[in-house]
Design a protein around this motif. Structure first.
Motif, mmCIF file in Angstrom:
data_model
loop_
_atom_site.group_PDB
_atom_site.id
_atom_site.type_symbol
_atom_site.label_atom_id
_atom_site.label_comp_id
_atom_site.label_asym_id
_atom_site.label_seq_id
_atom_site.Cartn_x
_atom_site.Cartn_y
_atom_site.Cartn_z
ATOM 1 N N LEU A 112 0.839 -1.186 0.000
ATOM 2 C CA LEU A 112 0.000 0.000 0.000
ATOM 3 C C LEU A 112 0.877 1.240 0.000
ATOM 4 O O LEU A 112 2.024 1.210 0.453
ATOM 5 N N LEU A 150 -5.033 4.499 6.535
ATOM 6 C CA LEU A 150 -5.497 3.145 6.818
ATOM 7 C C LEU A 150 -6.730 3.219 7.702
ATOM 8 O O LEU A 150 -6.726 3.917 8.731
ATOM 9 N N GLN A 203 -5.146 -3.769 6.694
ATOM 10 C CA GLN A 203 -4.308 -2.959 5.824
ATOM 11 C C GLN A 203 -2.928 -2.676 6.422
ATOM 12 O O GLN A 203 -2.057 -2.152 5.727
ATOM 13 N N ALA A 249 0.729 -2.308 4.367
ATOM 14 C CA ALA A 249 1.417 -1.032 4.530
ATOM 15 C C ALA A 249 2.878 -1.231 4.912
ATOM 16 O O ALA A 249 3.748 -0.445 4.509
#
Length: 210
Positions: A100, A105, A110, A114
């Motif tokens: 990402l 977020l 996620q 990340a």
């Protein structure tokens, strides 16, 4: 001369009274059971299967294993987990994980992608070499690092040198990717809580890359 019937009846009663054994057939039935005595369990009738007795204290019901309650062969109530696995892992990262960017977020799943943006996995020697480790860290509400990240598990099958390089790369990824841009809802829900991410040197064949 025949005796009158009343006189004959009196004679029979007097004869019976002189022999008490013939006057009354008595049997010794025993004393009554003491107070609180439970009735004994009678043997089952012919052809009756023995009833299943209750298990001993702390023993689990396990049908079909050494008897109705596992006599002689105990089954674990909770099977042991493979090394390095645990319910605390919330995501996995591998070289094939889609990273990402710097967007905010708002979901827990996620965080692992990340971290892929900042992770530089060490080179693996040969096609059969593999490495895996788990890193645990905590974030504040604003996404800054709370405390120091630490590696909680390493794949022992990897060589000591590779394990050290791999673990150092996880610590560096967490530090380089923080502070993270967290939404107010996500930041409030994970603030101060431990976050555990699993890193693989190569994506395992039985697990799809995130």
């Amino acid at each position: 001369m025949r005796a009158p019937l009343p006189v004959l009846a009196l004679l029979l009663l007097a004869f019976a009274g002189s022999r008490p054994g013939l006057a009354q057939d008595t049997r010794d039935l025993g004393l009554p059971p003491p107070s609180g005595f439970q009735n004994p369990v009678l043997p089952p009738p012919s052809g009756y299967q023995n009833p299943v007795l209750p298990p001993q204290s702390g023993q689990r019901y396990m049908p079909g294993i050494g008897g109705p309650f596992g006599d002689g062969d105990y089954r674990r109530a909770v099977p042991p987990q493979p090394p390095g696995t645990g319910s605390g892992v919330i995501g996995t990262v591998s070289p094939e994980t889609a990273a990402l960017g710097t967007e905010t977020l708002d979901r827990l799943d996620q965080i692992a992608p990340a971290l892929r943006r900042c992770w530089q996995p060490p080179a693996l020697d040969g096609q059969t070499a593999a490495a895996a480790a788990t890193v645990r860290f905590s974030l504040r509400r604003d996404g800054t690092l709370f405390g120091q990240p630490r590696v909680t598990w390493e794949m022992r099958r990897a060589s000591p040198g590779l394990r050290e390089r791999f673990s150092n790369s996880l610590i560096a990824a967490v530090r380089d990717c923080t502070p993270m841009r967290l939404s107010p809802g996500l930041g409030g829900s994970i603030a101060g809580r431990p976050i555990t991410i699993r890193f693989y040197g190569r994506a395992p064949s039985n697990q799809r890359a995130v």
